[in-house]
Design a protein around this motif. Structure first.
Motif, short mmCIF file in Angstrom:
data_model
loop_
_atom_site.label_atom_id
_atom_site.label_comp_id
_atom_site.label_asym_id
_atom_site.label_seq_id
_atom_site.Cartn_x
_atom_site.Cartn_y
_atom_site.Cartn_z
N ASP A 1 75.27 5.85 -6.11
CA ASP A 1 74.42 5.24 -5.08
C ASP A 1 75.24 4.57 -3.97
N ASP B 1 76.21 0.89 -6.31
CA ASP B 1 75.02 0.64 -5.49
C ASP B 1 75.33 0.02 -4.13
N HIS C 1 70.76 8.55 -6.28
CA HIS C 1 70.53 8.66 -4.83
C HIS C 1 71.40 9.73 -4.18
N HIS D 1 74.67 1.57 -1.32
CA HIS D 1 73.42 1.86 -0.59
C HIS D 1 73.51 1.68 0.93
FE LIG Z 1 70.92 2.10 -6.79
#
Ligand SMILES: [Fe+2]
Length: 282
Positions: free
Chosen positions: A188, A160, A224, A162
Motif C-alpha cells: 500500500d 501503508d 492497493h 498511501h
Molecule cells: Fe493500507
C-alpha cells in the motif's frame, strides 16, 4: 535535481503553447518560437534504484524520458569503473528502450562496489543508420553486496504510505543510524495504480533521492497495488522473485518470506471487475 529539470521543462512547454498561438496570430514583440529538440529533453526520468541484491549479483534500474542505449559502468574503486554491464535479450543488446533493468553479475559477497549509469539517446534507429543524441552519465554511487554468513541484519519497513511520498523522509529520521541492508515496502505505497508517472512520483524518485541509489528496496504487494488500470504493469518496475510477488530468500542470519498480500475482498467486488462488468451490461 530532476524536479528542477521538470519544472524548467513545464515552464518551457507552457511557453511553447504561448508562442504557438503567436504563430497563428502574429503578435509584435514575441521572440521566435524555439523548437524543442530531443537532445533538450531531460534524459533521466527516475533512478537509479537498486533491486534484488544477492551476494553475487544486484540489479540496477532506472527510467529515461527518451529511448536510449543504456549500460552500467562499475568497479571496486570509485575511480576505476572498469566493468560494463548491459542487458541482452534473445541475442540482442537492449536498446531504444526507456525502462532499464541491468543486472551486475559475478560479484563477490560482502564487498563494496561503485557504479554509475549511462544512457545514450537514440534519435533515429533504422537498420543501416543509428543516430545518437546526448548522453546522460550519473554521479558515482556505491553499494555493498550481502554477506551470506553475516551475523546481523538491519532493515526498515514502510507500511501503508498511501500516496504520501513525503512520509518516507519523515519516517526515516526515526530508523536510527545503523546502515540498512535493505528497505522493505510492506504494501500500500499507493492508493491504486494509474500510470508510470505515478510510480515515478510516489515511489521511485522519492526513494532514489533518499537511499535507493545505494540501498536496495523490496516491494511486497499490498491490496492497493492490485487495484487500478496500471496494476498489471507494476512488475515492470520492481525485481524480486522472478516476476512473482511472493518468494523467499536467505539474507545473513534471516530467512525472509515475502508474501503477496493480494486482496481482502472477493473477486466479484467492484474493484475486481466482475461487478463493474455486470453494472455495464445491466
Ligand atoms: Fe493500507
Amino acid at each position: 535535481m530532476e524536479i528542477n529539470k521538470k519544472v524548467k521543462r513545464r515552464k518551457f512547454i507552457s511557453a511553447i503553447g504561448l508562442l504557438g498561438l503567436a504563430g497563428v496570430t502574429p503578435l509584435s514583440g514575441f521572440a521566435t518560437a524555439k523548437v524543442l529538440k530531443p537532445d533538450e529533453e531531460p534524459i533521466l526520468k527516475a533512478g537509479p534504484y537498486l533491486q534484488a541484491a544477492y551476494p553475487n549479483k544486484i540489479t540496477v534500474r532506472w527510467l529515461t524520458n527518451l529511448p536510449c542505449y543504456s549500460y552500467v559502468e562499475f568497479g571496486e574503486t570509485s575511480d576505476k569503473l572498469d566493468r560494463k554491464a548491459h542487458t541482452v535479450q534473445s541475442g540482442l543488446i537492449e536498446a531504444f528502450n526507456n525502462n532499464n533493468a541491468i543486472t551486475l553479475k559475478n560479484l563477490q559477497p560482502a564487498k563494496e562496489y561503485f557504479y554509475r549509469i549511462v544512457s545514450r539517446v537514440i534519435l533515429d534507429f533504422i537498420p543501416n543508420k543509428i543516430v545518437y543524441g546526448d548522453t546522460y552519465t550519473s554521479p558515482v554511487y556505491a553499494f555493498k553486496t550481502p554477506a551470506p554468513k553475516a551475523e546481523t541484519l538491519a532493515f526498515s519497513i514502510f507500511n501503508d504510505i498511501h500516496n504520501r511520498p513525503e512520509s518516507f523522509g519523515h519516517l526515516m529520521k526515526y530508523q536510527g543510524d545503523t546502515k540498512k541492508d535493505f528497505i522493505f515496502l510492506n504494501g500500500d505505497m499507493i492508493n491504486f495504480a494509474t500510470d508510470e508517472n505515478q510510480v515515478v512520483n510516489l515511489i521511485l524518485q522519492p526513494l532514489s533521492t533518499l537511499f535507493a541509489t545505494n540501498t536496495p528496496f523490496i516491494l511486497s504487494r499490498g491490496n492497493h497495488e492490485t487495484r487500478g488500470k496500471f496494476s498489471r504493469h507494476l512488475n515492470n518496475y520492481f525485481d524480486g522473485g522472478e516476476n512473482r510477488y511472493y518468494y523467499s530468500f536467505q539474507h545473513g542470519p534471516a530467512y525472509i518470506i515475502v508474501l503477496d498480500s493480494g486482496e481482502d475482498k472477493a473477486d466479484g467486488v467492484m474493484v475486481y471487475g466482475e461487478s463493474l462488468i455486470l453494472m455495464l451490461t445491466v
